[in-house]
Design a protein around this motif. Structure first.
Motif, PDB file in Angstrom:
ATOM      1  N   PHE A  58      47.464  47.990  42.226  1.00 12.23           N
ATOM      2  CA  PHE A  58      46.556  47.107  41.646  1.00 12.23           C
ATOM      3  C   PHE A  58      46.548  45.926  40.621  1.00 12.23           C
ATOM      4  N   VAL A  59      45.692  47.200  39.878  1.00 15.89           N
ATOM      5  CA  VAL A  59      45.321  46.606  38.762  1.00 15.89           C
ATOM      6  C   VAL A  59      46.002  45.294  37.909  1.00 15.89           C
ATOM      7  N   ASN A  60      47.979  46.187  37.549  1.00 14.06           N
ATOM      8  CA  ASN A  60      48.525  45.101  36.788  1.00 14.06           C
ATOM      9  C   ASN A  60      49.301  43.995  37.552  1.00 14.06           C
ATOM     10  N   LYS A  61      48.693  44.018  38.993  1.00  7.59           N
ATOM     11  CA  LYS A  61      48.941  42.845  39.593  1.00  7.59           C
ATOM     12  C   LYS A  61      47.519  41.326  39.226  1.00  7.59           C
ATOM     13  N   ILE A  62      46.928  42.141  38.931  1.00  7.08           N
ATOM     14  CA  ILE A  62      45.306  41.312  38.733  1.00  7.08           C
ATOM     15  C   ILE A  62      45.661  41.293  37.223  1.00  7.08           C
ATOM     16  N   ALA A  63      46.455  41.418  36.751  1.00 10.75           N
ATOM     17  CA  ALA A  63      46.430  41.703  34.630  1.00 10.75           C
ATOM     18  C   ALA A  63      47.258  40.087  34.923  1.00 10.75           C
ATOM     19  N   GLU A  64      48.314  40.160  35.410  1.00 10.56           N
ATOM     20  CA  GLU A  64      49.377  38.793  35.989  1.00 10.56           C
ATOM     21  C   GLU A  64      49.043  37.791  36.350  1.00 10.56           C
ATOM     22  N   ILE A  65      48.266  37.990  37.442  1.00 12.10           N
ATOM     23  CA  ILE A  65      47.606  36.777  38.114  1.00 12.10           C
ATOM     24  C   ILE A  65      46.159  36.393  37.196  1.00 12.10           C
ATOM     25  N   SER A  66      45.840  36.731  35.978  1.00 14.80           N
ATOM     26  CA  SER A  66      44.429  36.795  35.248  1.00 14.80           C
ATOM     27  C   SER A  66      44.576  36.270  34.497  1.00 14.80           C
ATOM     28  N   GLU A  67      46.245  36.710  33.396  1.00 16.08           N
ATOM     29  CA  GLU A  67      46.757  36.209  32.561  1.00 16.08           C
ATOM     30  C   GLU A  67      47.905  33.864  32.975  1.00 16.08           C
ATOM     31  N   THR A  68      47.851  33.941  33.840  1.00 21.28           N
ATOM     32  CA  THR A  68      49.050  32.829  34.659  1.00 21.28           C
ATOM     33  C   THR A  68      47.172  32.057  34.655  1.00 21.28           C
ATOM     34  N   GLU A  69      46.235  32.528  35.304  1.00 21.25           N
ATOM     35  CA  GLU A  69      45.201  31.498  35.158  1.00 21.25           C
ATOM     36  C   GLU A  69      44.156  31.022  33.802  1.00 21.25           C
ATOM     37  N   GLY A  70      44.800  31.771  33.247  1.00 19.26           N
ATOM     38  CA  GLY A  70      43.162  32.095  32.450  1.00 19.26           C
ATOM     39  C   GLY A  70      41.789  32.204  32.184  1.00 19.26           C
ATOM     40  N   HIS A  71      41.794  33.341  32.927  1.00 13.66           N
ATOM     41  CA  HIS A  71      40.658  33.902  33.496  1.00 13.66           C
ATOM     42  C   HIS A  71      40.459  35.474  34.016  1.00 13.66           C
ATOM     43  N   HIS A  72      39.576  36.518  33.466  1.00 12.50           N
ATOM     44  CA  HIS A  72      39.862  37.324  33.765  1.00 12.50           C
ATOM     45  C   HIS A  72      38.982  38.039  33.783  1.00 12.50           C
ATOM     46  N   PRO A  73      38.854  39.241  35.042  1.00 13.39           N
ATOM     47  CA  PRO A  73      37.540  39.935  35.264  1.00 13.39           C
ATOM     48  C   PRO A  73      37.363  41.532  34.344  1.00 13.39           C
ATOM     49  N   ASN A  74      36.134  41.539  34.334  1.00 15.85           N
ATOM     50  CA  ASN A  74      35.679  42.798  34.686  1.00 15.85           C
ATOM     51  C   ASN A  74      36.951  43.967  35.429  1.00 15.85           C
ATOM     52  N   ILE A  75      37.174  44.864  34.768  1.00 13.69           N
ATOM     53  CA  ILE A  75      38.104  46.162  35.796  1.00 13.69           C
ATOM     54  C   ILE A  75      37.771  47.618  35.177  1.00 13.69           C
ATOM     55  N   GLY A  76      36.949  48.065  37.011  1.00 14.34           N
ATOM     56  CA  GLY A  76      36.522  49.528  36.304  1.00 14.34           C
ATOM     57  C   GLY A  76      37.766  49.966  37.761  1.00 14.34           C
ATOM     58  N   ILE A  77      38.247  51.310  36.905  1.00 15.92           N
ATOM     59  CA  ILE A  77      38.830  52.115  37.894  1.00 15.92           C
ATOM     60  C   ILE A  77      38.126  53.340  37.961  1.00 15.92           C
TER      61      ILE A  77
END
Length: 109
Positions: A58-77
């Motif tokens: 899931f985190v890897n999917k978020i990374a792809e979306i974030s790169e496409t959008e140019g907007h990045h979340p803080n992620i904790g696992i």
């Protein structure tokens, strides 16, 4: 227009952060996201998975979306729990970009 149909716009600090009314309006458009605190103006959500491997996928999917959008979340696992925190760093608060990304993250959950 749906948040899913929108794209994040580059923000270099020229926007004003959302006020409380705007925050509440946009919170209604995303599922189960919460304000972190009224003082910090961030939205957060925990996603729970069956195991660590699914959480990382899931985190890897978020990374792809974030790169496409140019907007990045803080992620904790924490093993099978992924915590996502969104705010627009350049303005120190929330913008439409945060809610666009939240909607797109929900879409892949």
């Amino acid at each position: 227009m749906s948040l899913l149909d929108k794209k994040c716009i580059p923000c270099e600090g020229f926007l004003k952060p959302f006020d409380e009314n705007q925050e509440q309006k946009y919170l209604k458009q995303v599922k189960d996201w919460k304000l972190f605190s009224e003082a910090e103006h961030r939205i957060v959500k925990n996603f729970i998975f069956s195991d660590f491997v699914n959480a990382i996928s899931f985190v890897n999917k978020i990374a792809e979306i974030s790169e496409t959008e140019g907007h990045h979340p803080n992620i904790g696992i924490k093993y099978n729990i992924v915590n996502i925190e969104l705010y627009t760093h350049a303005i120190g608060g929330l913008s439409e970009n945060d809610f666009i990304l939240a909607a797109k993250i929900d879409e892949v959950f």
